[in-house]
Each structure stands twice: as structure tokens, then as C-alpha cells.
Design a protein around this motif. Sequence first.
Motif, short mmCIF file in Angstrom:
data_model
loop_
_atom_site.label_atom_id
_atom_site.label_comp_id
_atom_site.label_asym_id
_atom_site.label_seq_id
_atom_site.Cartn_x
_atom_site.Cartn_y
_atom_site.Cartn_z
N TYR A 65 49.01 -6.87 38.03
CA TYR A 65 48.04 -7.68 37.27
C TYR A 65 47.12 -6.82 36.41
O TYR A 65 46.98 -7.05 35.20
N GLY A 66 46.47 -5.83 37.04
CA GLY A 66 45.53 -5.01 36.28
C GLY A 66 46.23 -4.28 35.15
O GLY A 66 45.74 -4.24 34.01
N GLU A 85 56.26 2.51 35.85
CA GLU A 85 56.43 1.67 37.04
C GLU A 85 57.44 2.30 37.99
O GLU A 85 58.58 2.58 37.60
N ARG A 154 57.29 -4.23 44.35
CA ARG A 154 57.71 -3.02 43.62
C ARG A 154 58.61 -3.45 42.47
O ARG A 154 59.67 -4.05 42.68
N GLY A 158 54.89 -5.96 39.44
CA GLY A 158 54.12 -5.67 40.65
C GLY A 158 54.17 -6.83 41.65
O GLY A 158 55.23 -7.41 41.90
N GLY A 159 53.02 -7.16 42.20
CA GLY A 159 52.94 -8.20 43.22
C GLY A 159 53.37 -9.57 42.73
O GLY A 159 53.75 -10.43 43.53
N ASN A 163 54.99 -12.53 45.25
CA ASN A 163 53.96 -13.36 45.87
C ASN A 163 54.23 -14.86 45.74
O ASN A 163 55.18 -15.27 45.08
N MET A 166 49.99 -18.30 44.39
CA MET A 166 48.76 -19.10 44.58
C MET A 166 47.64 -18.48 43.77
O MET A 166 47.27 -17.32 43.98
N VAL A 294 54.34 8.08 38.99
CA VAL A 294 53.34 9.08 38.64
C VAL A 294 52.93 9.83 39.90
O VAL A 294 52.62 9.22 40.93
N GLY A 516 43.41 -3.97 41.88
CA GLY A 516 42.77 -4.49 43.09
C GLY A 516 41.96 -3.47 43.87
O GLY A 516 41.18 -3.84 44.75
N PHE A 528 44.80 -12.57 43.28
CA PHE A 528 45.24 -12.06 41.97
C PHE A 528 44.52 -12.64 40.77
O PHE A 528 44.45 -11.99 39.72
P1 FAE Z 1 50.12 -4.65 42.07
O1 FAE Z 1 50.46 -6.03 41.62
O2 FAE Z 1 50.45 -4.28 43.47
O3 FAE Z 1 50.86 -3.65 41.06
C1 FAE Z 1 50.86 -2.27 41.23
C2 FAE Z 1 52.15 -1.71 40.67
O4 FAE Z 1 52.06 -0.30 40.60
C3 FAE Z 1 53.38 -2.00 41.51
O5 FAE Z 1 54.38 -2.57 40.70
C4 FAE Z 1 53.79 -0.64 42.07
O6 FAE Z 1 55.18 -0.51 42.27
C5 FAE Z 1 53.28 0.30 41.00
N1 FAE Z 1 52.99 1.65 41.47
C6 FAE Z 1 52.37 2.03 42.61
N2 FAE Z 1 52.23 3.36 42.67
C7 FAE Z 1 52.79 3.86 41.52
C8 FAE Z 1 52.96 5.17 41.01
N3 FAE Z 1 52.50 6.24 41.66
N4 FAE Z 1 53.61 5.31 39.83
C9 FAE Z 1 54.06 4.23 39.15
N5 FAE Z 1 53.92 2.95 39.61
C10 FAE Z 1 53.29 2.78 40.77
O7 FAE Z 1 48.59 -4.33 41.85
N6 FAE Z 1 47.93 -12.99 45.80
C11 FAE Z 1 47.51 -14.20 45.34
O8 FAE Z 1 46.47 -14.26 44.67
N7 FAE Z 1 48.23 -15.34 45.60
C12 FAE Z 1 49.36 -15.33 46.37
O9 FAE Z 1 50.00 -16.37 46.56
C13 FAE Z 1 49.79 -14.09 46.90
N8 FAE Z 1 50.88 -14.01 47.71
C14 FAE Z 1 51.34 -12.77 48.11
C15 FAE Z 1 52.53 -12.70 48.85
C16 FAE Z 1 53.06 -11.46 49.17
C17 FAE Z 1 54.31 -11.38 49.99
C18 FAE Z 1 52.42 -10.27 48.73
C19 FAE Z 1 52.99 -8.91 49.05
C20 FAE Z 1 51.24 -10.35 48.01
C21 FAE Z 1 50.69 -11.59 47.70
N9 FAE Z 1 49.52 -11.69 46.96
C22 FAE Z 1 49.06 -12.92 46.55
C23 FAE Z 1 48.74 -10.49 46.58
C24 FAE Z 1 48.90 -10.10 45.10
O10 FAE Z 1 50.26 -10.06 44.76
C25 FAE Z 1 48.22 -8.73 44.90
O11 FAE Z 1 46.84 -8.89 45.21
C26 FAE Z 1 48.35 -8.24 43.46
O12 FAE Z 1 49.70 -8.10 43.09
C27 FAE Z 1 47.61 -6.92 43.27
O13 FAE Z 1 47.56 -6.65 41.89
P2 FAE Z 1 47.32 -5.18 41.36
O14 FAE Z 1 47.29 -5.24 39.88
O15 FAE Z 1 46.17 -4.59 42.08
#
Ligand code: FAE
Length: 547
Positions: A65-66, A85, A154, A158-159, A163, A166, A294, A516, A528
Motif C-alpha cells: 500500500y505505502g 519487489e 509477497r 504486497g498484502g 488479504n 476489508m 533490497v 505500516g 490498510f
Molecule cells: P505490504 O503490503 O506488506 O507490502 C510490503 C512489500 O514489500 C511486500 O510486497 C514485500 O514482499 C516487499 N518487501 C519486503 N521486504 C523487501 C525487500 N527487502 N526488498 C524488496 N521488497 C521487499 O506493506 N488488512 C486490512 O486492512 N484488511 C484486511 O482484510 C486484511 N486481511 C489480511 C489478511 C491476511 C492473510 C494478511 C497477511 C494481511 C491482511 N491485512 C488486512 C493486512 C494488510 O494486508 C497489511 O496491513 C498491508 O498489506 C500492509 O501494507 P504495507 O504497505 O505496510
Amino acid sequence: MSDSASAGSDSKGVSRRGFIAGTGSLLGLAALTGRAPAAHAQAASATASIATGAHVPALVIGTGYGGSVAALRLAQAGVDVHMIEMGMAWDTPGADGKIFCNTLSPDHRSYWLRTRTKAPLNYFLGYPIDKDISRYTGILDAEEFSGITVYQGRGVGGGSLVNGGMAVTPKRENFAAILPSVNPDEMYDVYYPRANAGLGVGTVDPAWFDSTACYQYARVGRKHAQRSGFPFVFVPDVYDWDYMKQEAAGTVTKSALDGEILYGNNHGKKSLQKTYIAQAKATGKVTVSALHKVTSVAPAAGGGYTVVIEQIDTSGATTATKTVTADKVFFAAGSVGTSKLLVKLKATGVLPDLNDEIGKGWGDNGNVMCGRANHLWDPTGKLQSTIPCGGIDNWAAGGAFAEVAPLPTGIETYASFYLSITNNPHRAQFSWNAATGTVDLNWQTSWKQPAIDMAKTIFDKINAKEGTIYRTDLFGVYKIWGDHLTYHPLGGAVLNKATDNYGRLAGYPGLYVIDGSLIPGNTTVNPFVTITALAERNIEKIITTDL
Ligand code: FAE
């Protein structure tokens, strides 16, 4: 699998000064490179991953998301962006014709570099359900720390790939506890609406909800909540609700009604690939290198930052190590990914001036799961939409908001299943372990007890009212609580502590956190939308003042 990159060519031609002055626009790019930004040139660049030696104006680590918000808004401001990614692009169907595998039959595509699945709900009828799979860069990472398993998506998106979609805006009266240094007026007037629009958030049609077989489980959840005096609220989602209606009518390929969740959704869910990232790519200024991780970001001699990136194959093996430079670097690797990178870089002397707040303030959004065993006259249905659409709000009185979650097994289970978000006060810290060369997290299993107690304010009461009991067969043998995990990691580089009030990292101009990890451990609801809205707020300020 990686889906593009032009950094080695186009972006090389944009000087740092040009970037800062905002001349990296399409026009400026043509002028600087001496080449017209023709559509075919962009199409050609969409097939190559980032090249070693490349110089990019803005490098975004992670495509959740970010990262997606940052990429889109920077591109719209005329800046060339390269997204890195570590997961796959998820744009190519497998042998079965589908990009993603089904929750009920996980294969190699399901888990990140595991030889056995690690399902969050790991028992059924008291029997373990995990199975062997071949090791692959699958979509769901079950990352194990000593006291907790942290689930993360992954891949490009991302998430949003894994997810439930929601999409919940927290109640305004709770906002001060979430981000105390942020003006709530600007969030609720501008950035939450912008995030909801960008994500494509919508709510189930209440009349259809009341009549469709696939939400019988949620109607049972509503009935039980209301009979115990708890408000039941409809929860918005990014799923395409019209598509789901067509699934129920049998006129389109089923997705939410075919058990797709956790390991990707082949049709109706509006993941970031279909929203922010699609828009970002359409600007022609954003490229993505998938299966690139990275590993280091260090100040470069001539200004900007040197970024080390490992390219991996689908077995996880490194196939190339690339070094690029970037004027600005946005950490968007998720709460765990960003925290791990920053903690390592500070501790190993690569970014020694990062402040002492790095790695602190991490929380699990109070996640805890449980099931209830209903009476035979309260079936929850064989057909269950994988997309939750309702919740029980007992935050003010009991510190818990419980999603009425699906249990899409294909058989009648008479079970109600819930993921609770609670006001668990515990916060953990990431730290560098020099002996193992890894980053540890000091979360303790016992820290889930406050979350359990808060969830019990809802479910003990419902069980007493309905004459029902907890299921003891979903998380082990005679184990009620799913207290070993979180889906919602938050914190580790907290806003206005590890960074300034807009995500700028103390001590390093041009380094930003935008995911996050900025949020101190809890959002009172699913996170999210808040991550997206905060990113919208911060990137607007950064574009206005730093470029
Ligand atoms: P995120 O979406 O995790 O993205 C980070 C990205 O960075 C990923 O694609 C990683 O693979 C990549 N990455 C990590 N390290 C590296 C590196 N060193 N080099 C290159 N790439 C890298 O971060 N939230 C809701 O609000 N509603 C829901 O219904 C919900 N359901 C969920 C269900 C599941 C099963 C899971 C696992 C999570 C759920 N979440 C839900 C949480 C939500 O997906 C999560 O808070 C966000 O995806 C976080 O967003 P960020 O941008 O922080």
C-alpha cells in the motif's frame, strides 16, 4: 516474472538536479535524454528488470500500500520511479490456467520458500491440515519470530494479494490513539476519502446480503451479536460486489465463492495491481522489478544513496547482485521488512545516524482468532463467500472489534469463525542479532492474553446467551484461541519518533518510510486504509516540500 524496468536507460538521463527541480516530467525526460517518450519505448522497457549501475530518481522498496501510493503520486508529479519487489509479479497463469491457487488445495504457489504449508487455521476437526509443497517463491509468507508468526503478502501488490480486502476507516474518536501527531481533520476530510477512492472501496448491498446463501454465516454472526446486545456493522471491502453477485448467479467464473483467499484471488478482488499500481504504470513513469530484494541502502559518495539489490529465482537463490544509485529512497517493505532493513543498517554502521526509535513500537493490531460451535438449528452454510463483510463492534466497552470471518470448507461445519482486532497494549522491539546475522523480535506468546481477554468480552457473552461453546478443534487439539499469529504487523519505524511527522528518516535527507511501520502497533480496525491514507498525506507533503 519480473515485469519491467527502465532505470538503466531512461532514468539514467535524468540528473539529480533535474529530479529535484521537478523536470523529470515527460517533456523534461525527452529533453534530457534526447529521445521522444514514445509509447513503444515504454513498452520495451516493461520487459527488463533494473540493471546494475542504474541511476534512478526515486526508488521504492516494496509494492504494497505505502509503496504503491508513493509510486503513483511521485509519477504524477513527473518523477521517474523504480519499484523493487522481492516477491513475484503474479501476472502469469500456472499449468492449471490460474495465476493463484485455491485455499483448499494449496500448491507451490501458496507459501514463500516453504516445503510445508503453514495455514493460519491449522487444524480441522482436531486434525492437522498442513501438507507438503515444493519450495517456491509463493505468495504468503508465514515469517516466524520467537513468539509470533507474522503473515505477509509477497509479490507485486504486497498484502493486497493475500488479504480479505476489508477496507475499514477507523472511527474518528479513536484516531488520536492511532496517530497522535496527525491532524484528524485533514485525514477525515481529505486523505481517508482519497484512499478509499483510490482503493475502490465499496459495501455489500444489504438486500442481497439478506438473501444470498453465501452470507448465511455472516447473518448467523449478526443474529448472535445482536441478541447479545452488540452492534453488527457492515464492513466495506475492495471486492467487486457486482462480480460477486454474478458469481452467485453462476454467470462468471467463481472466485470469492470458490474458496479463493489467502493465496490470491483470481477474479473479483481489486488488489493494488488493479488500482494504484495499474494507474502508476499507466503514467509511463513507473517500472517494477519483481524477484528483487533490497539488502542495503548507504549514502553515496556523490550524493543520494547506493542501493544493493539481490535478484532471486523462484527457488529463492540469488542469481545476481546489483548496485544502483537513487536520489530518494522510500522504505515501503511493510512493517517487518522496513524495520528489519533499518535495524540492520543502523546496527551494522551503514546508516549509523538513524535514531534510537528504529525498531521500536511494533504491535500485532491485537489479532486473535477463535471459533464458536453453533447448534444444529444454526447452520452457517456450505457455500461461504471468502470476503468478510461484517463485524461486531465492542471497542469502546471491551477493546475488541471482531470480523465475522468465513470458514470456506465446502461442508457444513455449524461453526462461526472470528478474527478479533483488540486493544492489546503490548509492543515489541526489533533488534540486530550479530551472532546469527538476523533481526529478532522480542514478542512473547503470553502477550496475547490481553487480546484474548478483550475478545472474550464478546464471545463469552454470546456463548452464554446462545447456550453454545468455543470450538476447540481449529488451532490444535483442545485449543480455543488462535493466539500464535498476526495478519496485521504495524510499527517499527513510528511516525514522529523514528521519522519526522511525514516519514522523513532522521539524519538522512532523501530517505523516507511510507508503510505500516509508521503506525504504532494498532489501528483499532483492519489497517490498510489507514496505511494508504497516511501514505497519501505524507507523499503530498514530500512532493510539495522536498522535490
Ligand atoms: P505490504 O503490503 O506488506 O507490502 C510490503 C512489500 O514489500 C511486500 O510486497 C514485500 O514482499 C516487499 N518487501 C519486503 N521486504 C523487501 C525487500 N527487502 N526488498 C524488496 N521488497 C521487499 O506493506 N488488512 C486490512 O486492512 N484488511 C484486511 O482484510 C486484511 N486481511 C489480511 C489478511 C491476511 C492473510 C494478511 C497477511 C494481511 C491482511 N491485512 C488486512 C493486512 C494488510 O494486508 C497489511 O496491513 C498491508 O498489506 C500492509 O501494507 P504495507 O504497505 O505496510
